[in-house]
Motif scaffolding. Sequence first.
Motif, PDB file in Angstrom:
ATOM      1  N   TYR A  53       0.820  -1.212   0.000  1.00 29.77           N
ATOM      2  CA  TYR A  53       0.000   0.000   0.000  1.00 29.77           C
ATOM      3  C   TYR A  53       0.853   1.262   0.000  1.00 29.77           C
ATOM      4  N   ARG A  54       0.384   2.230  -0.769  1.00 28.31           N
ATOM      5  CA  ARG A  54       1.035   3.537  -0.805  1.00 28.31           C
ATOM      6  C   ARG A  54       0.587   4.401   0.370  1.00 28.31           C
ATOM      7  N   ALA A  55      -0.655   4.173   0.830  1.00 27.70           N
ATOM      8  CA  ALA A  55      -1.198   4.937   1.962  1.00 27.70           C
ATOM      9  C   ALA A  55      -2.260   4.102   2.651  1.00 27.70           C
ATOM     10  N   VAL A  56      -2.501   4.444   3.908  1.00 25.43           N
ATOM     11  CA  VAL A  56      -3.566   3.818   4.691  1.00 25.43           C
ATOM     12  C   VAL A  56      -4.437   4.930   5.256  1.00 25.43           C
ATOM     13  N   MET A  57      -5.731   4.847   5.007  1.00 21.82           N
ATOM     14  CA  MET A  57      -6.641   5.830   5.580  1.00 21.82           C
ATOM     15  C   MET A  57      -7.360   5.220   6.782  1.00 21.82           C
ATOM     16  N   PHE A  58      -7.271   5.902   7.910  1.00 17.02           N
ATOM     17  CA  PHE A  58      -7.969   5.501   9.132  1.00 17.02           C
ATOM     18  C   PHE A  58      -9.151   6.440   9.310  1.00 17.02           C
ATOM     19  N   VAL A  59     -10.363   5.916   9.352  1.00 18.68           N
ATOM     20  CA  VAL A  59     -11.535   6.784   9.378  1.00 18.68           C
ATOM     21  C   VAL A  59     -11.785   7.407  10.748  1.00 18.68           C
ATOM     22  N   LEU A 130      -5.204   1.262   1.563  1.00 17.99           N
ATOM     23  CA  LEU A 130      -5.955   0.453   2.516  1.00 17.99           C
ATOM     24  C   LEU A 130      -6.857   1.366   3.326  1.00 17.99           C
ATOM     25  N   LEU A 131      -8.148   1.088   3.317  1.00 18.20           N
ATOM     26  CA  LEU A 131      -9.130   1.863   4.067  1.00 18.20           C
ATOM     27  C   LEU A 131      -9.506   1.087   5.322  1.00 18.20           C
ATOM     28  N   VAL A 132      -9.126   1.618   6.478  1.00 23.07           N
ATOM     29  CA  VAL A 132      -9.388   0.968   7.766  1.00 23.07           C
ATOM     30  C   VAL A 132     -10.586   1.653   8.392  1.00 23.07           C
ATOM     31  N   ARG A 133     -11.656   0.900   8.577  1.00 22.34           N
ATOM     32  CA  ARG A 133     -12.906   1.518   9.000  1.00 22.34           C
ATOM     33  C   ARG A 133     -13.664   0.630   9.977  1.00 22.34           C
ATOM     34  N   GLY A 134     -14.871   1.065  10.324  1.00 19.14           N
ATOM     35  CA  GLY A 134     -15.727   0.290  11.203  1.00 19.14           C
ATOM     36  C   GLY A 134     -16.702  -0.564  10.424  1.00 19.14           C
ATOM     37  N   GLY A 135     -17.398  -1.421  11.156  1.00 18.03           N
ATOM     38  CA  GLY A 135     -18.409  -2.281  10.564  1.00 18.03           C
ATOM     39  C   GLY A 135     -19.664  -2.279  11.396  1.00 18.03           C
ATOM     40  N   ASP A 136     -20.704  -2.893  10.859  1.00 13.72           N
ATOM     41  CA  ASP A 136     -21.947  -3.002  11.622  1.00 13.72           C
ATOM     42  C   ASP A 136     -21.831  -4.131  12.639  1.00 13.72           C
ATOM     43  N   GLY A 137     -22.913  -4.428  13.316  1.00 13.52           N
ATOM     44  CA  GLY A 137     -22.880  -5.430  14.379  1.00 13.52           C
ATOM     45  C   GLY A 137     -22.485  -6.813  13.918  1.00 13.52           C
ATOM     46  N   GLU A 138     -22.622  -7.081  12.613  1.00 13.50           N
ATOM     47  CA  GLU A 138     -22.245  -8.375  12.053  1.00 13.50           C
ATOM     48  C   GLU A 138     -20.824  -8.371  11.497  1.00 13.50           C
ATOM     49  N   GLY A 139     -20.141  -7.223  11.583  1.00 12.10           N
ATOM     50  CA  GLY A 139     -18.785  -7.142  11.076  1.00 12.10           C
ATOM     51  C   GLY A 139     -18.684  -6.751   9.620  1.00 12.10           C
ATOM     52  N   ARG A 140     -19.798  -6.368   8.998  1.00 10.66           N
ATOM     53  CA  ARG A 140     -19.779  -5.940   7.596  1.00 10.66           C
ATOM     54  C   ARG A 140     -19.310  -4.495   7.497  1.00 10.66           C
ATOM     55  N   SER A 141     -18.437  -4.224   6.540  1.00 10.91           N
ATOM     56  CA  SER A 141     -17.886  -2.881   6.342  1.00 10.91           C
ATOM     57  C   SER A 141     -19.005  -1.860   6.199  1.00 10.91           C
ATOM     58  N   GLN A 142     -18.825  -0.711   6.844  1.00 13.73           N
ATOM     59  CA  GLN A 142     -19.875   0.299   6.889  1.00 13.73           C
ATOM     60  C   GLN A 142     -19.238   1.684   6.937  1.00 13.73           C
ATOM     61  N   GLY A 143     -19.735   2.592   6.117  1.00 12.70           N
ATOM     62  CA  GLY A 143     -19.217   3.956   6.139  1.00 12.70           C
ATOM     63  C   GLY A 143     -19.391   4.647   4.801  1.00 12.70           C
ATOM     64  N   ARG A 144     -19.005   5.907   4.752  1.00  9.60           N
ATOM     65  CA  ARG A 144     -19.111   6.689   3.523  1.00  9.60           C
ATOM     66  C   ARG A 144     -18.114   6.190   2.477  1.00  9.60           C
ATOM     67  N   GLU A 145     -18.523   6.252   1.213  1.00  5.62           N
ATOM     68  CA  GLU A 145     -17.688   5.775   0.121  1.00  5.62           C
ATOM     69  C   GLU A 145     -17.092   6.924  -0.698  1.00  5.62           C
ATOM     70  N   TRP A 146     -17.314   8.165  -0.271  1.00  2.94           N
ATOM     71  CA  TRP A 146     -16.949   9.298  -1.116  1.00  2.94           C
ATOM     72  C   TRP A 146     -15.477   9.288  -1.506  1.00  2.94           C
ATOM     73  N   LEU A 147     -14.591   9.179  -0.529  1.00  2.54           N
ATOM     74  CA  LEU A 147     -13.171   9.272  -0.842  1.00  2.54           C
ATOM     75  C   LEU A 147     -12.715   8.072  -1.663  1.00  2.54           C
ATOM     76  N   ALA A 148     -13.218   6.878  -1.351  1.00  2.00           N
ATOM     77  CA  ALA A 148     -12.871   5.693  -2.140  1.00  2.00           C
ATOM     78  C   ALA A 148     -13.294   5.876  -3.593  1.00  2.00           C
ATOM     79  N   GLN A 149     -14.411   6.535  -3.817  1.00  4.19           N
ATOM     80  CA  GLN A 149     -14.877   6.792  -5.179  1.00  4.19           C
ATOM     81  C   GLN A 149     -13.954   7.750  -5.917  1.00  4.19           C
ATOM     82  N   GLN A 150     -13.437   8.752  -5.210  1.00  3.92           N
ATOM     83  CA  GLN A 150     -12.497   9.688  -5.843  1.00  3.92           C
ATOM     84  C   GLN A 150     -11.221   8.950  -6.267  1.00  3.92           C
ATOM     85  N   LEU A 151     -10.746   8.078  -5.409  1.00  3.84           N
ATOM     86  CA  LEU A 151      -9.528   7.331  -5.714  1.00  3.84           C
ATOM     87  C   LEU A 151      -9.753   6.367  -6.871  1.00  3.84           C
TER      88      LEU A 151
END
Length: 251
Positions: A53-59, A130-151
Motif C-alpha cells: 500500500y502507498r497509503a492507509v486511511m484511518f476513518v 488500505l481503508l481501515v474503518r468500522g463495521g456493523d454489528g455483524e462485522g460488515r464494512s460500513q461507512g461513507r464511500e466518497w473518498l474511495a470513489q475519488q480514488l
Amino acid sequence: MSVVLTRPRQEAERWAGRLRARGHASLVLPLIEIAPPPDLQPLRAAAADLARYRAVMFVSANAVQGFFGVAGGFDGPRAWAPGLGTRDALRAAGVPPERIDTPAPDAGQFDSESLWQQVQGQLHAGERLLLVRGGDGEGRSQGREWLAQQLAAQGVTVDTVVAYIRRCPSWGEEERALARRAAADGSLWLFSSSEAAANLAALLPGQSWAGARALATHPRIALAVRTLGFGDVRESRPALEDVVASIESVG
C-alpha cells in the motif's frame, strides 16, 4: 447546564475530563458501543501486508486503535486521518507526525472532502490504498464511500478492512430516565455521529425532542439531529477549543 456526551464510552469519559477542567459539567450517555470485529484474521492479514500500500486511511481513532491492536508496526505507507482525534491516535500509536496527512488546520470541516484537498495528488493509477474503518454489528464494512470513489476514478485500488464494529448500546431504565430528563432540562447534547442520533431514536421511541438542545460537529450530523426532532441544533468544528467556545456561546 450539563453537556450530554454521546460518543463511545472511552471517548466520552475522556471528553468529560476535558470539559470538567474547563468548568463544564457533563453527563456521559454513550449512544454507540465499540467492539472488536467478530473475525480478526482479515485485519491481521492487512496489517502484515502493508508493503503493498502507498497509503492507509484511518476513518477514526477507533480504527487506529483496532488496527494497532494487531499490527506489529507501521513501516512505509502514508497515514491519512480525516480528523484531529484520528491524527492524535496515530501519533499516540507511534506514527511519525511527518507521515500523517490531515485536513488543513483552517479547514471549514474535518472530513473526507477536506482531507482530499491535501492528498488528492499523492496516489496514482495502479497504486493501492488500505481503508481501515468500522463495521456493523455483524462485522460488515460500513461507512461513507466518497473518498474511495475519488480514488477509484483515478485508477487507485482501494482495499477495505474492518478494525472495529459499532452497535447500539443496551440501555436500562436508569439511562432512559437520564436521557428523558436531559431532553427537557436545558442540557446540551453533543453529537459527533449521525449514527448516534439514529440510535437515540431507537432507544427512546416516541420521545419528544422539541425542547432539547444539541451541538453537532458536522452539517451532516446536524441534519440527522434536526430530523430526529431537536428544537435547537447548532454546529461546531470538532476540535476541543471550538466545542468549548460553542458551549459557552449557548450559555
